[in-house]
Design an enzyme around this catalytic site. Structure first.
Site, short mmCIF file in Angstrom:
data_model
loop_
_atom_site.label_atom_id
_atom_site.label_comp_id
_atom_site.label_asym_id
_atom_site.label_seq_id
_atom_site.Cartn_x
_atom_site.Cartn_y
_atom_site.Cartn_z
CG ASP A 59 -2.14 0.90 0.97
OD1 ASP A 59 -2.09 1.74 0.06
OD2 ASP A 59 -3.14 0.75 1.70
CB ILE B 298 1.16 4.13 8.57
CG1 ILE B 298 2.55 4.09 7.92
CG2 ILE B 298 1.07 3.14 9.72
CD1 ILE B 298 2.96 2.74 7.37
CG HIS B 299 -4.47 3.16 5.29
ND1 HIS B 299 -5.01 4.11 4.46
CD2 HIS B 299 -3.77 2.32 4.48
CE1 HIS B 299 -4.68 3.85 3.20
NE2 HIS B 299 -3.92 2.77 3.19
CG ASP B 300 -5.52 0.25 10.31
OD1 ASP B 300 -6.51 0.81 9.79
OD2 ASP B 300 -5.22 -0.93 10.09
#
Length: 305
Positions: free
Chosen positions: A224, A235-237
């Site tokens: 990603d 680093i989405h979360d």
């Protein structure tokens, strides 16, 4: 006083980073981690949650949750996270320590109802467990402070042109959650695409001991990336944890959010901006501060081990 939270998760490389930051923070009190099928199947997501808790030698219970969405078949993301969800990294031990016998939804209900302080729910995977919690035990809402979730998008998607992955996997569950009369903070793609770490950050992580190397090993497989840039990872979360710790890092707008459950737009979070809206939608993040805080927490862990 530390904020009591429950993390509902489908680890996932960025999930593992978010869990690590939450576990490490003195300002958050992780009461429970629950697993859900999402990035990979439930056996892997549960084991990954257990492994990161045991890696840090923390006494945090983990409860296994739902493997399949409420109605749809499970769509996974091994092509992003590797076959086991964590970049094919293998922990030295595969311990079952801290696993609860209770189902995740029951464990959440008990944790919430027995908490002296209202709980903040932090879902960073599909919302199946959370939807079942509210459907089966609506009384839990009386002791929930807010939901800070990673999912959705005001503009565009990543699973489809309109849908973000977590919402796409179980749009019916997401619809149930967004319909609740509970304060919700949505950390969607609008903001997570601004939370990027770059090649220099990764090189710094490699110098930060076992944990730094653990992260970089996972990131080598993490598919990603930002606009095809191999060494820039989203680093989405981690946005959910940093929102709780550093709210000044984020710019938000009020909105009403509804979820489309069927057809080509299934999983789309239809976002109507309105000053009276009940959802706080994160729209922008200070990337420089995000990167600094990211490296800082890894460095702190390295120095404390």
């Amino acid at each position: 006083m530390a904020i009591p939270i429950i993390i509902d998760t489908d680890p996932g490389i960025d999930d593992m980073i978010a869990i690590s930051a939450a576990i490490h923070s003195k300002d958050l009190d992780v009461k429970l981690i629950t697993s859900v099928g999402g990035n990979v199947g439930i056996e892997h997501t549960t084991q990954n949650a257990l492994d990161i808790v045991n890696y840090f030698k923390k006494d945090i219970p983990v409860a296994k949750g739902v493997d399949t969405p409420l109605i749809n078949k499970l769509a996974t993301a091994e092509h992003v996270h590797g076959h086991n969800g964590i970049g094919n990294v293998q922990f030295m031990t595969s311990s079952q320590t801290n696993i609860l016998e209770d189902h995740a939804v029951i464990a959440m209900k008990e944790t919430i109802m027995n908490s002296e302080e209202p709980i903040t729910l932090v879902p960073i995977g599909p919302l199946t467990n959370i939807a079942l919690l509210f459907s089966l035990f609506p009384e839990t809402k009386s002791n929930i402070k807010q939901i800070v979730l990673m999912g959705g998008s005001a503009v565009g998607g990543n699973a489809t042109p309109l849908a973000e992955f977590n919402i796409y996997v179980d749009p019916h569950a997401a619809q149930i959650v967004f319909n609740q009369d509970i304060p919700i903070v949505m950390c969607g793609l609008d903001v997570t695409r601004e939370t990027i770490i770059n090649h220099d950050d990764i090189q710094t992580l490699k110098k930060l001991g076992d944990f730094g190397n653990l992260i970089t090993d996972m990131l080598e497989v993490y598919n990603d990336v930002n606009s095809g840039e191999k060494h820039e990872h989203i680093i989405h979360d981690l946005c959910t944890i940093f929102y709780l710790l550093y709210p000044e890092m984020f710019t938000t707008e009020r909105a009403n959010v509804s979820v489309i459950t069927e057809g080509q737009a299934a999983g789309c979070t239809y976002t109507e901006f309105n000053k009276e809206g009940k959802v706080e939608v994160c729209m922008h993040a200070n990337n420089k501060q995000f990167r600094e805080k990211f490296v800082e927490f890894v460095k702190d862990i390295h120095q404390s081990r």
